[in-house]
Design a protein around this motif. Structure first.
Motif, mmCIF file in Angstrom:
data_model
loop_
_atom_site.group_PDB
_atom_site.id
_atom_site.type_symbol
_atom_site.label_atom_id
_atom_site.label_comp_id
_atom_site.label_asym_id
_atom_site.label_seq_id
_atom_site.Cartn_x
_atom_site.Cartn_y
_atom_site.Cartn_z
ATOM 1 N N HIS A 21 26.419 -66.317 37.102
ATOM 2 C CA HIS A 21 25.036 -65.935 37.310
ATOM 3 C C HIS A 21 24.266 -65.761 36.003
ATOM 4 O O HIS A 21 23.196 -65.164 35.993
ATOM 5 C CB HIS A 21 24.973 -64.645 38.136
ATOM 6 C CG HIS A 21 25.402 -64.834 39.559
ATOM 7 N ND1 HIS A 21 26.707 -64.668 39.967
ATOM 8 C CD2 HIS A 21 24.705 -65.204 40.655
ATOM 9 C CE1 HIS A 21 26.792 -64.910 41.268
ATOM 10 N NE2 HIS A 21 25.598 -65.238 41.707
ATOM 11 N N GLU A 23 21.693 -66.557 33.203
ATOM 12 C CA GLU A 23 20.454 -67.321 33.217
ATOM 13 C C GLU A 23 20.569 -68.558 32.337
ATOM 14 O O GLU A 23 21.309 -68.577 31.365
ATOM 15 C CB GLU A 23 19.287 -66.454 32.727
ATOM 16 C CG GLU A 23 18.943 -65.280 33.616
ATOM 17 C CD GLU A 23 19.708 -64.009 33.255
ATOM 18 O OE1 GLU A 23 20.675 -64.103 32.457
ATOM 19 O OE2 GLU A 23 19.345 -62.931 33.768
ATOM 20 N N GLN A 49 7.488 -63.560 35.176
ATOM 21 C CA GLN A 49 8.698 -62.860 35.613
ATOM 22 C C GLN A 49 9.201 -63.430 36.933
ATOM 23 O O GLN A 49 10.417 -63.613 37.125
ATOM 24 C CB GLN A 49 8.418 -61.371 35.732
ATOM 25 C CG GLN A 49 8.219 -60.680 34.384
ATOM 26 C CD GLN A 49 7.728 -59.256 34.504
ATOM 27 O OE1 GLN A 49 7.085 -58.880 35.499
ATOM 28 N NE2 GLN A 49 8.002 -58.445 33.498
ATOM 29 N N ASN A 50 8.288 -63.748 37.844
ATOM 30 C CA ASN A 50 8.694 -64.347 39.117
ATOM 31 C C ASN A 50 9.219 -65.761 38.924
ATOM 32 O O ASN A 50 10.169 -66.180 39.607
ATOM 33 C CB ASN A 50 7.512 -64.351 40.099
ATOM 34 C CG ASN A 50 7.222 -62.973 40.657
ATOM 35 O OD1 ASN A 50 8.116 -62.128 40.756
ATOM 36 N ND2 ASN A 50 5.980 -62.726 41.026
ATOM 37 N N GLY A 52 10.843 -66.677 36.367
ATOM 38 C CA GLY A 52 12.190 -66.454 35.867
ATOM 39 C C GLY A 52 13.189 -66.244 36.988
ATOM 40 O O GLY A 52 14.320 -66.739 36.946
ATOM 41 N N LYS A 53 12.760 -65.511 38.012
ATOM 42 C CA LYS A 53 13.639 -65.295 39.169
ATOM 43 C C LYS A 53 13.839 -66.589 39.953
ATOM 44 O O LYS A 53 14.945 -66.898 40.401
ATOM 45 C CB LYS A 53 13.047 -64.218 40.073
ATOM 46 C CG LYS A 53 12.975 -62.840 39.425
ATOM 47 C CD LYS A 53 12.243 -61.852 40.323
ATOM 48 C CE LYS A 53 12.086 -60.498 39.642
ATOM 49 N NZ LYS A 53 11.292 -59.548 40.469
ATOM 50 N N LEU A 54 12.760 -67.342 40.118
ATOM 51 C CA LEU A 54 12.826 -68.581 40.898
ATOM 52 C C LEU A 54 13.666 -69.640 40.215
ATOM 53 O O LEU A 54 14.438 -70.367 40.863
ATOM 54 C CB LEU A 54 11.412 -69.102 41.143
ATOM 55 C CG LEU A 54 11.280 -70.422 41.901
ATOM 56 C CD1 LEU A 54 11.809 -70.275 43.331
ATOM 57 C CD2 LEU A 54 9.815 -70.876 41.928
ATOM 58 N N ASP A 56 15.737 -69.080 37.454
ATOM 59 C CA ASP A 56 16.931 -68.527 36.816
ATOM 60 C C ASP A 56 16.873 -68.581 35.291
ATOM 61 O O ASP A 56 17.771 -69.095 34.638
ATOM 62 C CB ASP A 56 18.186 -69.247 37.330
ATOM 63 C CG ASP A 56 19.459 -68.434 37.052
ATOM 64 O OD1 ASP A 56 19.370 -67.201 36.996
ATOM 65 O OD2 ASP A 56 20.529 -69.037 36.886
ATOM 66 N N LYS A 58 15.743 -65.901 31.871
ATOM 67 C CA LYS A 58 15.520 -64.511 31.512
ATOM 68 C C LYS A 58 14.160 -64.355 30.839
ATOM 69 O O LYS A 58 13.764 -65.175 30.015
ATOM 70 C CB LYS A 58 16.619 -64.028 30.568
ATOM 71 C CG LYS A 58 16.613 -62.537 30.291
ATOM 72 C CD LYS A 58 17.830 -62.151 29.464
ATOM 73 C CE LYS A 58 17.873 -60.646 29.211
ATOM 74 N NZ LYS A 58 19.089 -60.268 28.431
#
Length: 256
Positions: A21, A23, A49-50, A52-54, A56, A58
């Motif tokens: 997991h 990044e 930031q979103n 980054g989540k979508l 992967d 950091k």
């Protein structure tokens, strides 16, 4: 012995999960302002930031140049984003550290007023590629694709409506700029007057986004991003991610 084996197996599983997991890269988002402060900064930070989540990767956000603009901290990131920065935001030592970062192969992403930042730092103006001069009122206009073969460009229509504070730019600071988006000045009123300064626009070629290889590193810039609501537009966000992805990795993309 059985407990030890169980603990070792559990530890190994946790380590494997952590590796699985990790990044794919890290991005520094810098939004310090020393002149105009855009209301859209919080929306921009949240959007990255979103992303980054979508996708992967950091994200670390700060407005504290002292904290991150040194060799040790910058080495942690594959790309540095100047998000809606304005004015003189770095001192001489911080500027030197950022130059070394790009010269070591780092990536730069400039968003909107990043082109209205550090006008007196020639190296930075060449990194951005073109610098902001003035703009008319926010208006809807036709955005045109100049090059689809770049990460994040494949979702734009050839011509599409967009509402923006259409920046007028000065001449190119390098010869390596490759243009991605332009705006059709025939579809809005480009005239602007700021006291004794007057403009009728840039004419037949009005750039909005571009990229270049610069000083051993990579530079991507988009003039979009003035309005807070723009950071909820999925096409713009994909365009922004494409710039981040290329700046961080150098990987190309072909849409056609």
């Amino acid at each position: 012995m059985k407990r030890l084996l169980t603990a070792l197996l559990a530890g190994g599983s946790l380590a494997a999960a952590a590796c699985a997991h990790a990044e794919q890269f890290s991005v520094l988002v810098f939004s310090k302002t020393a002149a105009w402060h855009h209301d859209s900064i919080p929306a921009g930070v949240a959007a990255v930031q979103n992303l980054g989540k979508l996708h992967d990767f950091k994200v670390f956000w700060t407005e504290d140049a002292n904290r991150v603009f040194n060799d040790k901290e910058l080495a942690k990131y594959q790309a540095v984003m100047f998000l809606l920065t304005t004015g003189d935001v770095l001192d001489d030592k911080q500027q030197a550290a950022f130059e070394r970062y790009i010269q070591a192969g780092g990536g730069y992403v400039g968003v909107h007023s990043a082109a209205d930042t550090e006008h007196g730092w020639p190296w930075y103006t060449r990194l951005v590629g073109r610098m902001f001069q003035m703009h008319p009122a926010v208006q809807t206009a036709v955005l045109k694709v100049e090059d689809r073969n770049f990460p994040g460009m494949e979702r734009f229509a050839a011509r599409s409506l967009a509402t923006e504070e259409w920046y007028e730019f000065g001449p190119p600071r390098t010869e390596q700029l490759r243009y991605l988006l332009t705006v059709d000045e025939g579809t809005y009123k480009p005239e602007a007057s700021w006291g004794d300064r007057h403009s009728k626009g840039m004419g037949g070629f009005h750039p909005v986004s571009w990229y270049q290889n610069y000083d051993q590193g990579r530079s991507f810039y988009t003039a979009l991003g003035h309005l807070p609501a723009t950071y909820g537009d999925p096409v713009f966000l994909h365009h922004l991610y494409g710039g981040i992805y290329w700046a961080a990795t150098g990987r190309s993309f072909k849409a056609e």
